[in-house]
Design an enzyme around this catalytic site. Structure first.
Site, PDB file in Angstrom:
ATOM      1  CG  HIS A  93      -1.804   1.259   1.185  1.00  0.00           C
ATOM      2  ND1 HIS A  93      -3.011   1.239   0.664  1.00  0.00           N
ATOM      3  CD2 HIS A  93      -1.698   2.308   1.647  1.00  0.00           C
ATOM      4  CE1 HIS A  93      -3.705   2.406   0.574  1.00  0.00           C
ATOM      5  NE2 HIS A  93      -2.825   3.085   1.323  1.00  0.00           N
ATOM      6  CG  ASP A 172     -11.792   2.592   4.859  1.00  0.00           C
ATOM      7  OD1 ASP A 172     -11.213   3.643   5.584  1.00  0.00           O
ATOM      8  OD2 ASP A 172     -11.565   2.462   4.035  1.00  0.00           O
ATOM      9  NE  ARG A 179      -9.453  10.274   5.688  1.00  0.00           N
ATOM     10  CZ  ARG A 179      -8.693   9.295   5.290  1.00  0.00           C
ATOM     11  NH1 ARG A 179      -9.086   8.104   5.081  1.00  0.00           N
ATOM     12  NH2 ARG A 179      -7.536   9.643   5.078  1.00  0.00           N
ATOM     13  CB  SER A 194      -8.392   4.586   5.934  1.00  0.00           C
ATOM     14  OG  SER A 194      -8.805   4.369   4.781  1.00  0.00           O
ATOM     15  CE  LYS A 198      -8.770   0.658   1.926  1.00  0.00           C
ATOM     16  NZ  LYS A 198      -8.978   1.853   2.900  1.00  0.00           N
TER      17      LYS A 198
END
Length: 451
Positions: A93, A172, A179, A194, A198
């Site tokens: 990520h 989320d 956001r 967040s 996930k």
């Protein structure tokens, strides 16, 4: 009023007020908040108020951990066949950057090495481009897949890049969109929960993070990025996912392409053994970290060489082709897209009607190209969103022709603007190119790895 642990559950208003006043929320309060968000009991104005309170007052490490766990628990998690070695299920990520297309070549390269990568990605958030947005510039690409389909593609191909399902971390998904339009993107606790929620829900064993800092990121300094990287790593490790983080700068865009279809082309160039050096460096390092964590290589250098080999010998490109076909792209489109003839790329991908050149106002050496200003330009052209419901123009963007350290003559082109609406460069955009008289040593893209 419902009961929790023998006590009355706190109301939505009480939870908002407590955080507004700078107090820490306990596990039950956070669990109640997430449950009510998922059940649709939190109004948009209340969600915005809570997000702003969190942004201004922050979340403690404990609150962040509670929020992450609650978002996982109030949703579906992915489980895998028992015969799959757990250590081989990994993911990556990035906190987001300008021109950051690392995921596109990395996932198939990891699959070519024998790992399984169930990559759940997002769309553009603020100034950063979304991985799903880039892939959706490919005709037919399908980002929504069922659990069974994800299992099948991992079994047959080894990787997928998909969107969040409605049932994975639904809180989320709701907060992520809010956001973006409430000015609360750059909050460490919200970012951490967040991202990690996930990844935990994916059922992975190892994770590598690319945490950005600089002009084109939400972390202004390298120190801020390190703080976030440690927060992400600590929460992920506490929830059972072995995690390391790469700190890399975003003062100038990653690679040369900024914009959805332009970045797909550059990703394919990387998968064909070419493309910009900084993109390849990040792909190989981040992949090497996962290979080492999974136990497939003994050293990081061995992992770098293995990843580079998949890019150079075509095995990563083949995995990318297989992934595209499995996710809805026709064989004919895949064949044209992955051709080494760039004219085939442009016949498949959306192409802007107009090209405008940006030229240098002086001669010298390129010091840097302001990634934040380039991102704003691309967004204004239609490559990004200012509202979650905005429709993207996948064809537009900016293609740089110069990198830091390159020499440039006055009047020489340093970027091409791909646009479909009238465009006149502003003085601000022209000034995002910094040119100096003497050539300085170009600093590394990668600052360090947080072990």
């Amino acid at each position: 009023m419902s009961k929790m642990n023998g006590h009355s559950a706190p109301s939505i208003q009480e939870i908002i007020e407590k955080k507004r006043d700078g107090e820490c929320l306990d596990k039950d309060e956070i669990d109640t908040w997430v449950e009510k968000v998922v059940d649709g009991e939190v109004a948009n104005v209340q969600l915005g108020a809570w997000l702003m309170a969190v942004y201004l007052k922050g979340l403690s490490p404990e609150e962040t951990s509670y929020l992450t766990r609650a978002m996982v628990d109030h949703g579906e998690t992915l489980t895998w066949p028992a015969h799959w070695p757990a250590n081989l299920i990994v993911d990556k990520h990035s906190t987001g950057g300008v021109g950051d297309k690392v995921s596109l070549p990395l996932a198939p390269a990891l699959a070519a090495c024998g790992l399984k990568v169930p990559m759940i990605s997002g769309r553009g958030l603020g100034m950063t481009g979304g991985t799903l947005d880039k892939l959706e510039s490919i005709p037919g690409f399908r980002v929504q897949m069922s659990k069974d389909e994800i299992t099948e593609i991992l079994d047959k191909v080894g990787c997928c890049i998909v969107g969040q399902t409605a049932k994975i971390c639904p809180a989320d998904k709701i907060m992520y969109q809010a956001r973006d339009v409430t000015g609360t993107v750059g909050c460490q606790g919200l970012i951490t929960s967040s991202i990690i929620s996930k990844k935990v829900a994916e059922g992975i064993s190892c994770l590598v993070l690319d945490v950005k800092w600089g002009l084109g990121s939400y972390n202004g300094t390298c120190e801020n990025a390190e703080v976030l990287a440690k927060s992400l790593s600590e929460v992920a490790n506490s929830l059972g996912v072995k995690t390391k983080a790469v700190i890399s700068h975003m003062n100038h865009p990653l690679g040369l392409a900024v914009g959805n279809s332009l970045e797909v082309i550059e990703s394919i160039q990387c998968l064909q053994g070419g493309g910009p050096a900084d993109l390849r460096e990040l792909v190989c390092l981040e992949g090497a970290i996962l290979l080492q964590e999974a136990g497939l290589v003994k050293s990081r250098q061995e992992g770098v060489e293995m990843l580079a080999g998949t890019l150079d010998n075509g095995t990563a490109l083949q995995k990318f082709a297989d992934m595209l076909k499995f996710q809805g792209v026709s064989k004919e489109t895949v064949s044209k897209l992955l051709s080494r003839d760039c004219n085939n790329n442009s016949s498949v991908l959306p192409t802007a009607k107009h090209l405008s050149n940006l030229v240098s106002e002086k001669s010298g050496y390129v010091d840097f190209i302001d990634a934040g200003l380039i991102a704003r330009l691309a967004c204004n052209l239609g490559a990004g969103r200012s509202n979650p419901e905005d429709k993207l123009d996948h064809s537009v963007g900016v293609l740089l022709t110069k990198s830091p350290g390159d020499y440039i003559e006055i009047g020489e082109v340093w970027a091409q603007v791909h646009h479909n609406t009238p465009y006149t460069p502003s003085q601000q955009i022209l000034k995002c190119l910094s040119v100096v008289d003497s050539k300085d040593l170009v600093g590394p893209r990668i600052a360090k790895v947080i072990e």
